[in-house]
Design a protein around this motif. Sequence first.
Motif, short mmCIF file in Angstrom:
data_model
loop_
_atom_site.label_atom_id
_atom_site.label_comp_id
_atom_site.label_asym_id
_atom_site.label_seq_id
_atom_site.Cartn_x
_atom_site.Cartn_y
_atom_site.Cartn_z
N THR A 153 0.83 -1.20 0.00
CA THR A 153 0.00 0.00 0.00
C THR A 153 0.87 1.26 0.00
O THR A 153 0.58 2.23 -0.70
CB THR A 153 -0.92 0.01 1.24
N GLN A 156 2.30 1.79 -3.38
CA GLN A 156 1.25 2.27 -4.27
C GLN A 156 1.00 3.76 -4.03
O GLN A 156 0.92 4.55 -4.97
CB GLN A 156 -0.04 1.48 -4.02
N ASN A 163 -4.97 6.91 -3.83
CA ASN A 163 -4.88 5.49 -3.54
C ASN A 163 -6.15 4.78 -3.98
O ASN A 163 -7.16 4.81 -3.31
CB ASN A 163 -4.64 5.27 -2.05
N TYR A 167 -7.70 -4.66 -3.62
CA TYR A 167 -7.12 -5.87 -3.06
C TYR A 167 -7.93 -7.06 -3.55
O TYR A 167 -9.14 -7.12 -3.33
CB TYR A 167 -7.15 -5.80 -1.53
#
Lengths: 221, 196
Positions: A153, A156, A163, A167
């Motif tokens: 995360t 990313q 964001n 998932y």
Amino acid sequence: MPKVKMPRKSTAIDMTAMCDVAFLLLTFFMLATKFKPDEPVTVITPSSINTQLLPDSDVMLFTVDKDGRVFFSMDGQPKRRKLIEDLNTQYHLGLDDKEMNNFAVGGSVGTDIKNLKAYLGMNADQRKASGLEKGIPTDSVNGELGQWIEYGTTAQAGSSGLNKLSYCIKADNQTPYPVIKDILDTFKKKHIQKLNLVTNLEAIPPGTAAALAQEETKPAK
Amino acid sequence: MAEMDTSSSGGKGKKHGGTKSKKHSTRVDMTPMVDLGFLLITFFMLTTTMSKPKTMDLIMPKDTKNEEEQNKVKESTALTILLGGKDRVYYYEGLAQDPNAAANPDFFKATTFAAKGGIRDEIIKKKEEVAKLRNAKGEPEDVVVIIKASDESTYKNFVGILDEMAINRISRYATVDITDQDKTWIKQTENANGNK
């Protein structure tokens, strides 16, 4: 009686038309399909009526095989690069440039973090033979799965300000539920509530509520 | 070359006395090209995928919120579904917090994932029953399905039951940890049916 002369026909067939068809099909297949992503293990996903497509990018994918081994993969080489660099600094893995590069361009990984150096030094066949491919530990004691989620995360978030990472869990039909529960619990602990389960498409059974709802949304003839 | 020259009238009758260069056919043999084309088609057909995988959304409630939500559910609107091993499904109406409810021998029932006479029919039945009930405001009640997966169940069962929720348009459902009481009941039912 005069002999009827039969005109001699050539035995050759004009292949031009067939050639045209062949290349037409070839073009179609090249444009309409995409290469199969390399999978660490064969996974037969269950089917559902959901028609939502798996996004192309910004996906963190956890593949679970029928023995319950968990593999991690993420798209985007720069992101993967950042992820492995972070892991390297955090866990003092001592990865060299080549091993990090292997991770960045490679597919899924499924091993303990402590074995990562040995794991990344090998190619796919060696990995299978080495027995290191035991999957990422999902237990709540070490929580390595949680680490992967966290670092992924972070990687990313660093690459794009927004964001929008999704998932995904791709598990086999025969995967025992406790493994899935462990993974779900890990996500829960990370306060990630929205997950995607990868499934195959299946027709909506006729006569059910979903089928009726679909009928309603269809434009009336 | 497999090609035979049939276009020219043939060189038998020598009409002109001058030097005559041999006429080649203008046609090209396409066979190897076709071969190549189909070879590539085969390659692309085998190494690529046409359909993109589909995904199912799973939104998990927060842990703390979960407890409250569960307590809010009324006994009369709840349907508890348990996933057992070997693709078996068990269900009972209500939440099973009431110990007296379990005394009824018909309380705990077993079924399958079959399209007809399976869990789907039970969900539909319960949904219709609950829709007749009225809450304090006089609005129809909504069925709440509690899903409890046992350790023997597989991912296929789990997705299967979530899919049933989508098929029957059940908007309120939750996955909850299985209790020891539920496990005992599953065991008892299995023993009673003699399939263990």
